[in-house]
Design an enzyme around this catalytic site. Structure first.
Site, mmCIF file in Angstrom:
data_model
loop_
_atom_site.group_PDB
_atom_site.id
_atom_site.type_symbol
_atom_site.label_atom_id
_atom_site.label_comp_id
_atom_site.label_asym_id
_atom_site.label_seq_id
_atom_site.Cartn_x
_atom_site.Cartn_y
_atom_site.Cartn_z
ATOM 1 N N HIS A 249 -9.238 0.281 3.218
ATOM 2 C CA HIS A 249 -9.470 0.913 3.856
ATOM 3 C C HIS A 249 -10.763 2.113 4.624
ATOM 4 O O HIS A 249 -10.507 3.602 5.552
ATOM 5 C CB HIS A 249 -8.558 2.093 2.336
ATOM 6 C CG HIS A 249 -7.479 2.153 2.573
ATOM 7 N ND1 HIS A 249 -6.120 1.956 3.782
ATOM 8 C CD2 HIS A 249 -6.569 1.559 1.904
ATOM 9 C CE1 HIS A 249 -4.921 2.108 3.357
ATOM 10 N NE2 HIS A 249 -5.273 1.238 1.840
ATOM 11 N N HIS B 231 -8.890 -4.175 -1.050
ATOM 12 C CA HIS B 231 -8.117 -3.602 0.076
ATOM 13 C C HIS B 231 -8.417 -2.094 -0.033
ATOM 14 O O HIS B 231 -8.533 -1.513 1.024
ATOM 15 C CB HIS B 231 -6.669 -3.694 -0.920
ATOM 16 C CG HIS B 231 -5.789 -2.699 -0.081
ATOM 17 N ND1 HIS B 231 -4.993 -3.740 0.405
ATOM 18 C CD2 HIS B 231 -5.947 -1.158 -0.395
ATOM 19 C CE1 HIS B 231 -3.881 -2.205 0.478
ATOM 20 N NE2 HIS B 231 -4.509 -0.887 -0.024
ATOM 21 N N GLU B 232 -9.246 -1.610 -0.822
ATOM 22 C CA GLU B 232 -10.259 0.133 -0.464
ATOM 23 C C GLU B 232 -11.162 -0.410 0.495
ATOM 24 O O GLU B 232 -11.366 1.061 1.431
ATOM 25 C CB GLU B 232 -9.932 0.015 -2.435
ATOM 26 C CG GLU B 232 -9.126 0.328 -2.956
ATOM 27 C CD GLU B 232 -7.219 0.851 -2.408
ATOM 28 O OE1 GLU B 232 -7.734 1.426 -1.463
ATOM 29 O OE2 GLU B 232 -6.767 0.199 -3.451
ATOM 30 N N CYS C 41 0.593 -1.073 0.179
ATOM 31 C CA CYS C 41 -0.017 0.116 0.035
ATOM 32 C C CYS C 41 1.028 1.343 -0.092
ATOM 33 O O CYS C 41 2.383 0.725 1.134
ATOM 34 C CB CYS C 41 -1.487 -0.372 1.094
ATOM 35 S SG CYS C 41 -1.617 1.245 1.117
#
Length: 136
Positions: free
Chosen positions: A130, A126-127, A85
């Site tokens: 976040h 993954h996002e 990242c």
């Protein structure tokens, strides 16, 4: 506008607030920043550029795509992987799903639902992590 990448772990660990139509300029900045980092990055969430909103942008098989308020509705085919990242140093282990069903809003804030698989599904997961304040 290309924004600076946030590396503040305490900020990144906060759950993002819902996006609204007033956040459209932020999405444009997110896309521009992602394009600027295209050599080493395939996706970004708004908190990676210092704004705690539920917006992600990512490479969807060669075309950039933006999702406002994305949520994973269904997932199947778990697997273990490692991810890097721009906001964090090094790579970390992560559990991901081969197929996901995602609900989000587009740039007109119309609701959409679609299944994603493989690499694109991994980027989206993954996002969304976040957005949830999950640091892998």
């Amino acid at each position: 506008m290309i924004r600076e990448i946030c590396k503040d772990v305490l900020f990144l660990a906060r759950k993002a607030a819902p996006a609204t139509p007033e956040d459209l300029p932020l999405a444009a900045d997110l896309l521009e920043t992602l394009a600027h980092h295209k050599e080493g990055c395939v996706g970004m969430a708004a908190n990676m550029i210092g704004v705690s909103k539920r917006i992600i942008a990512f490479d969807n098989e060669g075309q950039y795509m933006v999702m406002f308020n994305p949520v994973i509705l269904k997932k199947s085919g778990p697997y273990e992987t490692e991810e890097g990242c721009l906001s964090l140093t090094g790579v970390r282990p992560a559990k991901r799903w081969k197929t996901i069903k995602v609900q989000w809003q587009n740039e007109k804030f119309q609701q959409r639902i679609k299944n994603f698989t493989g690499w694109t599904a991994q980027i989206i997961q993954h996002e969304i992590d976040h957005c949830e304040g999950i640091i892998i």
